[in-house]
Design a protein around this motif. Structure first.
Motif, PDB file in Angstrom:
ATOM      1  N   MET A  18       0.808  -1.098  -0.111  1.00  2.89           N
ATOM      2  CA  MET A  18      -0.030  -0.061  -0.046  1.00  2.89           C
ATOM      3  C   MET A  18       0.713   1.200  -0.066  1.00  2.89           C
ATOM      4  SD  MET A  18      -3.147  -1.016  -0.040  1.00  2.89           S
ATOM      5  CE  MET A  18      -3.175  -2.814  -0.719  1.00  2.89           C
ATOM      6  N   PHE A  19       2.223   1.063   0.649  1.00  7.95           N
ATOM      7  CA  PHE A  19       2.609   2.394   1.017  1.00  7.95           C
ATOM      8  C   PHE A  19       3.591   2.573  -0.369  1.00  7.95           C
ATOM      9  CE2 PHE A  19       7.345   3.636   1.416  1.00  7.95           C
ATOM     10  CZ  PHE A  19       7.022   5.167   1.877  1.00  7.95           C
ATOM     11  N   SER A  20       3.897   1.599  -1.177  1.00  6.51           N
ATOM     12  CA  SER A  20       4.368   1.604  -2.605  1.00  6.51           C
ATOM     13  C   SER A  20       3.616   2.363  -3.545  1.00  6.51           C
ATOM     14  CB  SER A  20       5.007   0.240  -3.007  1.00  6.51           C
ATOM     15  OG  SER A  20       5.544  -0.416  -2.104  1.00  6.51           O
ATOM     16  N   GLY A  79      20.789  -7.067 -18.131  1.00  6.41           N
ATOM     17  CA  GLY A  79      19.620  -6.959 -17.123  1.00  6.41           C
ATOM     18  C   GLY A  79      19.631  -5.538 -16.590  1.00  6.41           C
ATOM     19  N   SER A  80      20.612  -4.710 -17.042  1.00  5.06           N
ATOM     20  CA  SER A  80      20.671  -3.352 -16.775  1.00  5.06           C
ATOM     21  C   SER A  80      19.123  -2.436 -17.083  1.00  5.06           C
ATOM     22  CB  SER A  80      21.728  -2.537 -17.197  1.00  5.06           C
ATOM     23  OG  SER A  80      21.924  -2.388 -18.357  1.00  5.06           O
ATOM     24  N   MET A  81      19.020  -2.901 -18.262  1.00  4.30           N
ATOM     25  CA  MET A  81      17.511  -2.255 -18.594  1.00  4.30           C
ATOM     26  C   MET A  81      16.488  -2.205 -17.612  1.00  4.30           C
ATOM     27  SD  MET A  81      14.622  -3.191 -20.362  1.00  4.30           S
ATOM     28  CE  MET A  81      14.976  -4.864 -21.295  1.00  4.30           C
ATOM     29  N   GLU A  82      16.216  -3.317 -17.205  1.00  2.00           N
ATOM     30  CA  GLU A  82      15.081  -3.575 -16.155  1.00  2.00           C
ATOM     31  C   GLU A  82      15.142  -2.644 -14.884  1.00  2.00           C
ATOM     32  OE1 GLU A  82      14.857  -7.880 -15.126  1.00  2.00           O
ATOM     33  OE2 GLU A  82      14.448  -8.332 -17.289  1.00  2.00           O
ATOM     34  N   GLU A  83      16.693  -2.547 -14.540  1.00  2.00           N
ATOM     35  CA  GLU A  83      16.883  -1.636 -13.277  1.00  2.00           C
ATOM     36  C   GLU A  83      16.498  -0.146 -13.596  1.00  2.00           C
ATOM     37  OE1 GLU A  83      20.766  -2.763 -12.232  1.00  2.00           O
ATOM     38  OE2 GLU A  83      20.174  -4.928 -11.594  1.00  2.00           O
ATOM     39  N   VAL A  84      17.011   0.431 -14.987  1.00  2.00           N
ATOM     40  CA  VAL A  84      16.789   1.396 -15.389  1.00  2.00           C
ATOM     41  C   VAL A  84      15.305   1.780 -15.372  1.00  2.00           C
ATOM     42  CG1 VAL A  84      17.117   3.405 -17.172  1.00  2.00           C
ATOM     43  CG2 VAL A  84      19.097   1.527 -16.446  1.00  2.00           C
ATOM     44  N   LEU A  85      14.625   1.018 -15.924  1.00  2.00           N
ATOM     45  CA  LEU A  85      13.130   1.084 -15.959  1.00  2.00           C
ATOM     46  C   LEU A  85      12.494   0.879 -14.585  1.00  2.00           C
ATOM     47  CD1 LEU A  85      11.612  -1.004 -18.962  1.00  2.00           C
ATOM     48  CD2 LEU A  85      11.472   1.344 -18.394  1.00  2.00           C
ATOM     49  N   GLY A  86      13.019   0.372 -13.690  1.00  3.48           N
ATOM     50  CA  GLY A  86      12.192   0.278 -12.404  1.00  3.48           C
ATOM     51  C   GLY A  86      12.496   1.406 -11.806  1.00  3.48           C
ATOM     52  N   VAL A  87      13.412   2.438 -12.250  1.00  2.00           N
ATOM     53  CA  VAL A  87      13.573   3.526 -11.328  1.00  2.00           C
ATOM     54  C   VAL A  87      12.950   4.740 -12.102  1.00  2.00           C
ATOM     55  CG1 VAL A  87      15.534   5.061 -10.472  1.00  2.00           C
ATOM     56  CG2 VAL A  87      16.061   2.665 -10.539  1.00  2.00           C
ATOM     57  N   LEU A 129      12.339   1.502  -4.890  1.00  3.37           N
ATOM     58  CA  LEU A 129      11.505   2.600  -4.370  1.00  3.37           C
ATOM     59  C   LEU A 129      12.179   3.915  -4.226  1.00  3.37           C
ATOM     60  CD1 LEU A 129       8.537   0.981  -2.380  1.00  3.37           C
ATOM     61  CD2 LEU A 129       8.336   2.286  -4.426  1.00  3.37           C
ATOM     62  N   ILE A 130      13.405   3.565  -3.324  1.00  6.50           N
ATOM     63  CA  ILE A 130      14.228   4.666  -2.837  1.00  6.50           C
ATOM     64  C   ILE A 130      14.849   5.488  -4.219  1.00  6.50           C
ATOM     65  CG2 ILE A 130      16.477   5.482  -1.730  1.00  6.50           C
ATOM     66  CD1 ILE A 130      15.744   3.230   0.510  1.00  6.50           C
ATOM     67  N   ALA A 131      15.299   4.489  -4.915  1.00  8.09           N
ATOM     68  CA  ALA A 131      15.761   5.134  -6.217  1.00  8.09           C
ATOM     69  C   ALA A 131      14.862   5.626  -7.004  1.00  8.09           C
ATOM     70  CB  ALA A 131      16.387   3.982  -7.119  1.00  8.09           C
ATOM     71  N   PHE A 132      13.532   5.270  -7.380  1.00  5.69           N
ATOM     72  CA  PHE A 132      12.584   6.076  -7.812  1.00  5.69           C
ATOM     73  C   PHE A 132      12.122   7.323  -7.196  1.00  5.69           C
ATOM     74  CE2 PHE A 132       8.018   6.685  -8.392  1.00  5.69           C
ATOM     75  CZ  PHE A 132       7.646   6.579  -9.493  1.00  5.69           C
ATOM     76  N   PHE A 133      12.285   7.353  -6.030  1.00  7.09           N
ATOM     77  CA  PHE A 133      11.845   8.439  -5.285  1.00  7.09           C
ATOM     78  C   PHE A 133      12.925   9.674  -5.393  1.00  7.09           C
ATOM     79  CE2 PHE A 133      11.483  11.136  -1.497  1.00  7.09           C
ATOM     80  CZ  PHE A 133      10.175  11.694  -1.577  1.00  7.09           C
ATOM     81  N   ALA A 134      14.160   9.005  -5.308  1.00  5.71           N
ATOM     82  CA  ALA A 134      15.421  10.030  -5.481  1.00  5.71           C
ATOM     83  C   ALA A 134      15.322  10.589  -7.171  1.00  5.71           C
ATOM     84  CB  ALA A 134      16.469   9.344  -5.309  1.00  5.71           C
ATOM     85  N   CYS A 135      14.917   9.625  -7.980  1.00  6.91           N
ATOM     86  CA  CYS A 135      15.367  10.190  -9.446  1.00  6.91           C
ATOM     87  C   CYS A 135      14.170  11.064  -9.607  1.00  6.91           C
ATOM     88  CB  CYS A 135      15.080   8.918 -10.278  1.00  6.91           C
ATOM     89  SG  CYS A 135      14.908   9.192 -11.761  1.00  6.91           S
TER      90      CYS A 135
END
Lengths: 379, 207
Positions: free
Chosen positions: B90-92, B147-155, B177-183
């Motif tokens: 829910m938080f996410s 696999g880096s593509m998935e990580e970039v997309l997730g952020v 989530l932290i990386a997404f928020f920071a980005c």
């Protein structure tokens, strides 16, 4: 010949005017760059090697989906101002004083907007045919994909033009255009899928199988350009039971349905263009006058949250007391009760429907909901 | 839906004022360009609150149904704490929705400070959001083989970030989530800076 003579002056004016803008130059440049980058980045090299036909199909699908999505988002930006813009500049009435017929005016506007987007697609087409040399897809399939793309564009242009004709301001026309173009190019398919899921949950599996199932599938296939392009690339246009039993291929079904939608909108557009704006039926004028009179005297109805924010702003709460923010929520349409109701209840209804389908499909509700949201089908 | 509603309202913020002749009046007051921008930005956020609150009303319903349906599966736990899995999810969802709402408002407001006409602003806002939501993932899928593509997309992609909250293993979710928020915080700050500078320059040029 007479038709051509009548249409050419306005069509030329519109098209030349559009092509000379800086906006048109940058759009062509961006589309060309993006289209060229796709084959360049995916061209087989000695170092990496080529992974075969499936990879080519993925590249083709990405290319066509990207082109289709970009075109769908570009169409309202070009067509929304076609007639509403003339009204804003007070040049709409002067168009009717010329020798041009209303149908010629409408046709010229539609042809210029669609013509520009088709021109952009034509500029990008060499990239698709370069990818053809990698194999994996027949030339016939590429041409069918382009046919679907063109049909989607023509349909979207006419829909936007119709909403431009029904709006007094360009911004309103653009908003309505975006909404309806998205609805007819994907929203309807999602809605049909949701209805399908609800019927599945409420009526049970048996009730929606049989001929109803195939007709429903055909409706879903023919209501969005993404589906026939996907089928054409990955399944060579086959849809199993649907094609076999009804004898209709996805791209043929889509072309027929989009042609019908475009025709209906075009006829409505012509009807509106032919009826002069001053000669409305008397009862309609009376109703409009009554509405205008009550609109002046009736206070604006605001939602509870808006009233709360206004009150807090008046008391000097930081951020909320910002004068521009207060002006925005007091005077603009998004502070009204009607806008709040539309943007709250409609999404809520949609979310609850998705939740119902998710629950009906069994398993963990959150997992089923996530599956439906991200894959678009019932688990 | 947030990405559809917010730009359609917020992108015409400044051009609408210009078309109606109110911008000169606003500049004639004691308000600074920063205050005008702040007002417009919060107005944009407010316009998307309807969809946002509809989503927030749906989330507790999902939570109640989830709890009622039985124990939460261990392999879908959040941060390795089976008892916190649902609250984590829910938080996410709330985090991604909030960041998306603020980002859409910031982007549309920034674009509206540049554009002279509502239509251009609307078209450009939708095009930029389209680039982020559709063209950017397509570009990454076509170019990224590792696999880096998935990580970039997730952020960088809100839908993928939300999808990871549902499907990704528990160790990765918090990091994403932290990386997404920071980005997105950096992107919003950058957009805010650009909008502020653009509004100031336009103000000075018009004077």
């Amino acid at each position: 010949m007479r038709l051509l003579e009548l249409e050419l002056p306005l069509l030329k004016r519109e098209l030349v005017g559009l092509l000379r803008t800086r906006k048109a130059f940058w759009i062509v440049l961006l589309v060309l760059v993006f289209s060229s980058v796709i084959p360049l980045l995916n061209w087989p090299s000695g170092r990496s090697g080529w992974q075969g036909g499936l990879r080519t199909l993925q590249v083709f699908a990405s290319f066509f989906f990207a082109q289709l999505t970009t075109a769908i988002f570009l169409v309202p930006a070009f067509t929304a101002g076609a007639i509403a813009g003339e009204r804003e500049r007070d040049t709409y009435d002067s168009l009717y004083t010329t020798l041009l017929r209303p149908s010629s005016i409408v046709l010229s506007k539609a042809a210029s907007a669609t013509g520009f987007i088709l021109l952009v697609l034509a500029f990008a087409s060499p990239a698709a045919f370069v990818l053809f040399f990698l194999g994996g897809l027949q030339l016939e399939s590429i041409l069918k994909c382009y046919a679907v793309l063109t049909a989607a564009l023509i349909e979207s242009s006419i829909i936007c033009l119709y909403h431009s004709m029904s709006s007094n301001r360009t911004a309103h026309a653009a908003m309505r255009g975006y909404f309806w173009v998205l609805f007819w190019n994907g929203g309807l398919t999602l809605l049909l899928q949701l209805c399908w899921g609800l019927a599945f949950v409420i009526l049970g599996r048996q009730s929606i199988l049989g001929s109803g199932h195939e007709i429903g599938m055909l409706l879903m296939v023919s209501s969005s350009p993404y589906v026939p392009i996907g089928f054409e690339i990955f399944a060579g246009g086959r849809t199993g039971g649907v094609s076999a039993s009804l004898g209709v291929k996805p791209y043929t079904a889509y072309l027929a349905v989009s042609g019908l939608i475009a025709l209906v909108h075009f006829l409505l557009l012509l009807r509106r263009a032919r009826v002069p704006e001053i000669a409305k039926p008397r009862w309609l004028e009376r109703r409009a006058a009554r509405k205008a009179a009550t609109a002046q005297t009736r206070p604006i109805r605001r939602s509870l949250l808006t009233r709360f924010l206004i009150r807090r702003g008046d008391l000097g709460t930081p951020i909320l007391s910002n004068a521009v923010f207060q002006k925005e929520i007091k005077a603009e349409f998004f502070g009204t009760l009607r806008f709040r109701r539309i943007t709250f209840w409609h999404p809520l209804l949609l979310f609850v429907s998705i939740l119902t389908v998710a629950l009906g499909s069994g398993g963990s509700p959150t997992w089923a909901l996530a599956f439906i949201t991200f894959t678009g089908r019932c688990p | 839906m947030i990405f559809l509603v917010v730009p359609s309202v917020a992108a015409s913020g400044f051009p609408r004022e210009r078309e109606q002749g109110n911008l000169d009046f606003l500049r004639g007051t004691w308000l600074t360009s920063g205050e005008i921008l702040t007002g417009k930005f919060w107005g944009a956020v407010y316009s998307g609150l309807g969809v946002y609150s509809a989503a927030l009303w749906t989330l507790p319903a999902i939570a109640v149904l989830e709890v009622a349906s039985g124990p939460w599966e261990n392999d879908r736990s959040f941060l390795g704490h089976p008892d916190r899995s649902l609250s984590g999810l829910m938080f996410s969802a709330v985090l991604v929705l909030t960041v998306s709402l603020i980002f859409a408002a910031a982007l549309s407001t920034t674009v509206s400070t540049f554009a002279r006409r509502s239509l251009s602003s609307l078209g450009l806002s939708f095009f930029l959001l389209l680039s982020l939501l559709v063209l950017w993932p397509m570009f990454l899928v076509l170019t990224g083989s590792d696999g880096s593509m998935e990580e970039v997309l997730g952020v960088t992609h809100p839908f993928v970030a939300l999808g990871y909250a549902f499907f990704q293993s528990q160790e990765k979710v918090l990091g994403y989530l932290i990386a997404f928020f920071a980005c997105y915080s950096v992107a919003i700050s950058l957009l805010w800076g650009i909008a502020h500078e653009s509004a100031r320059i336009t103000h000075e040029r018009d004077e």
